[in-house]
Each structure stands twice: as C-alpha cells, then as structure tokens.
Write a protein that holds these residues in place. Sequence first.
Motif, short mmCIF file in Angstrom:
data_model
loop_
_atom_site.label_atom_id
_atom_site.label_comp_id
_atom_site.label_asym_id
_atom_site.label_seq_id
_atom_site.Cartn_x
_atom_site.Cartn_y
_atom_site.Cartn_z
N ASP A 26 27.63 -41.39 -5.82
CA ASP A 26 27.18 -40.44 -6.84
C ASP A 26 25.79 -39.89 -6.51
N LEU A 28 22.85 -37.35 -4.92
CA LEU A 28 22.58 -35.93 -4.73
C LEU A 28 21.37 -35.78 -3.83
N ALA A 65 26.04 -33.27 -2.07
CA ALA A 65 26.50 -34.14 -3.14
C ALA A 65 27.51 -35.14 -2.59
N VAL A 69 30.42 -37.43 -7.31
CA VAL A 69 29.65 -36.60 -8.24
C VAL A 69 30.62 -35.74 -9.02
N VAL A 72 27.90 -32.01 -11.23
CA VAL A 72 26.98 -31.16 -10.50
C VAL A 72 27.64 -30.70 -9.20
N ARG A 99 20.42 -40.02 -8.12
CA ARG A 99 21.75 -40.36 -8.60
C ARG A 99 22.14 -39.28 -9.60
N GLU A 100 23.43 -39.06 -9.77
CA GLU A 100 23.86 -38.03 -10.72
C GLU A 100 23.35 -38.34 -12.13
#
Length: 120
Positions: A26, A28, A65, A69, A72, A99-100
Amino acid sequence: MSTTPAPTSPSTSVPAGPLPIRMLHDRLLVLPEVDAAERQSSAGLVIPATAVGPKRLAWARVVAAGEHVRQVSVGDRVLFDPDERAEVELGGEHYVLLRERDVHAVSEPEDTSGQTGLYL
C-alpha cells in the motif's frame, strides 16, 4: 496499480521516464510540491518561513503506487503530513514514501465547464 509515472502536465514536474523502483503493498511514492518560503496573510503581512505557526499539511503528486493501493492513482494530487514521512532520492529528485493511510485527501479536478450550480 502501475508504477509508471503519469504524463507531465504544465503545473507539475513528474519525471518523464520510468522510475528505477517498484512500490510494494500500500506504499505511494510522491513528489512534493515546492512550498514558498514566505507566506502572506489575508491582511497583507509577510510571514517568514521561520515563523512557528499551526501545523501545515503539504501537497504532492503521486508518481508510483503499490499493487494494494485502492483510493489513489498515479498522477493524483494528495495532501499529507510532512512531519510523518520517509524521504528518498532517485535520479537527483527528492521523493517521499507514504502509506496510503497517511494520505489525508485527494484533490478533485476543477470543474471548468463554466456552468454554475442549480439555484432555486
């Protein structure tokens, strides 16, 4: 989700080529927007960057990403807390790993149709 960077638009500086990194789970990879050193209050007072004030969140553009995820996408503009971040340098650019769940909001595109809302 793909780790391929989003196409470059005039208002962002997203890298043009593929990144030498693949995000997992997860996570980014975001490119923070440059924050102006000085701000101006609504009354016209110049506030220096060294002035201590309320905690400010920062905007960034998602450039990669991880596969888990959900909310987003690459190319989205996100709001995050700059105090809770891990930084990494890739190809001379400084990126932030998040992290998301550390993303507070995702910016919606502006409605440029020129129409106003329904008024009664």
